[in-house]
Design a protein around this motif. Structure first.
Motif, PDB file in Angstrom:
ATOM      1  N   ILE A  69     -49.817 -51.698  -0.284  1.00  0.00           N
ATOM      2  CA  ILE A  69     -49.531 -50.698   0.745  1.00  0.00           C
ATOM      3  C   ILE A  69     -48.071 -50.295   0.615  1.00  0.00           C
ATOM      4  O   ILE A  69     -47.193 -51.148   0.461  1.00  0.00           O
ATOM      5  CB  ILE A  69     -49.804 -51.252   2.158  1.00  0.00           C
ATOM      6  N   SER A  70     -47.817 -48.995   0.659  1.00  0.00           N
ATOM      7  CA  SER A  70     -46.436 -48.531   0.630  1.00  0.00           C
ATOM      8  C   SER A  70     -46.308 -47.269   1.470  1.00  0.00           C
ATOM      9  O   SER A  70     -47.272 -46.525   1.660  1.00  0.00           O
ATOM     10  CB  SER A  70     -45.968 -48.268  -0.806  1.00  0.00           C
ATOM     11  N   ALA A  71     -45.115 -47.056   1.973  1.00  0.00           N
ATOM     12  CA  ALA A  71     -44.816 -45.851   2.746  1.00  0.00           C
ATOM     13  C   ALA A  71     -43.355 -45.515   2.532  1.00  0.00           C
ATOM     14  O   ALA A  71     -42.510 -46.410   2.421  1.00  0.00           O
ATOM     15  CB  ALA A  71     -45.091 -46.075   4.228  1.00  0.00           C
ATOM     16  N   GLN A  72     -43.074 -44.239   2.457  1.00  0.00           N
ATOM     17  CA  GLN A  72     -41.689 -43.788   2.390  1.00  0.00           C
ATOM     18  C   GLN A  72     -41.580 -42.526   3.221  1.00  0.00           C
ATOM     19  O   GLN A  72     -42.522 -41.748   3.313  1.00  0.00           O
ATOM     20  CB  GLN A  72     -41.243 -43.575   0.943  1.00  0.00           C
ATOM     21  N   LYS A  73     -40.439 -42.373   3.869  1.00  0.00           N
ATOM     22  CA  LYS A  73     -40.229 -41.199   4.713  1.00  0.00           C
ATOM     23  C   LYS A  73     -38.746 -40.859   4.714  1.00  0.00           C
ATOM     24  O   LYS A  73     -37.896 -41.742   4.753  1.00  0.00           O
ATOM     25  CB  LYS A  73     -40.680 -41.475   6.138  1.00  0.00           C
ATOM     26  N   THR A  74     -38.469 -39.564   4.688  1.00  0.00           N
ATOM     27  CA  THR A  74     -37.111 -39.055   4.821  1.00  0.00           C
ATOM     28  C   THR A  74     -37.105 -38.123   6.026  1.00  0.00           C
ATOM     29  O   THR A  74     -38.011 -37.306   6.182  1.00  0.00           O
ATOM     30  CB  THR A  74     -36.688 -38.268   3.560  1.00  0.00           C
ATOM     31  N   GLY A  75     -36.097 -38.255   6.864  1.00  0.00           N
ATOM     32  CA  GLY A  75     -35.994 -37.414   8.049  1.00  0.00           C
ATOM     33  C   GLY A  75     -34.696 -36.642   8.069  1.00  0.00           C
ATOM     34  O   GLY A  75     -33.652 -37.147   7.639  1.00  0.00           O
ATOM     35  N   THR A  76     -34.776 -35.419   8.559  1.00  0.00           N
ATOM     36  CA  THR A  76     -33.604 -34.562   8.710  1.00  0.00           C
ATOM     37  C   THR A  76     -33.707 -33.820  10.036  1.00  0.00           C
ATOM     38  O   THR A  76     -34.810 -33.601  10.544  1.00  0.00           O
ATOM     39  CB  THR A  76     -33.497 -33.531   7.568  1.00  0.00           C
ATOM     40  N   PRO A  77     -32.586 -33.405  10.614  1.00  0.00           N
ATOM     41  CA  PRO A  77     -32.649 -32.610  11.839  1.00  0.00           C
ATOM     42  C   PRO A  77     -33.296 -31.254  11.552  1.00  0.00           C
ATOM     43  O   PRO A  77     -33.033 -30.641  10.521  1.00  0.00           O
ATOM     44  CB  PRO A  77     -31.185 -32.435  12.243  1.00  0.00           C
ATOM     45  N   GLY A  78     -34.134 -30.807  12.467  1.00  0.00           N
ATOM     46  CA  GLY A  78     -34.814 -29.533  12.293  1.00  0.00           C
ATOM     47  C   GLY A  78     -34.053 -28.374  12.896  1.00  0.00           C
ATOM     48  O   GLY A  78     -33.145 -28.553  13.704  1.00  0.00           O
TER      49      GLY A  78
END
Length: 123
Positions: A46-55
């Protein structure tokens, strides 16, 4: 966001038989200004990756993916973008609409031409 949570729960449920899975990678960074990144992997695939930026409209924008192994041994992967345009997942697992028959494209072209010419029909 609710769909992401549901899919993650399904992924966890699919991995439930391996009770001895361990975390093999857990990388996280958060700059405090709305920008963040994480990468997570377990010993059972199982793997997960996420990148977040202000919208642009005050929301958080996400881009990422998650993977898990199905019962038949194949790997399922979902890639997604979530921003001011909504949640847009992509995966071979997701159903897609059937292709339109060739004549429908011609009918749509004719209808568009009639609209440009101002042709209307009574309802």
């Amino acid at each position: 966001m609710k769909l992401t949570l549901l899919i993650c729960l399904v992924a966890v449920a699919a991995a439930a038989p391996d009770k001895d899975a361990t975390t093999v990678l857990d990388e996280r960074s958060d700059s405090g200004d709305g920008n963040f990144r994480y990468n997570f992997q377990t010993s059972n695939g199982i793997s997960a990756q996420k990148t977040g930026t202000p919208g642009s409209e005050g929301q958080s924008n996400y881009e990422g993916s998650f993977r898990f192994t199905l019962e038949d041994g194949t790997v399922a992967e979902v890639r997604y973008i979530a921003d001011e345009n909504g949640y847009r997942p992509e995966s071979d697992l997701l159903p897609t609409p059937h292709p339109l028959p060739a004549h429908v494209h011609e009918l749509l072209r004719i209808a568009e031409e009639q609209r440009r010419q101002g042709i209307t029909f009574d309802k």
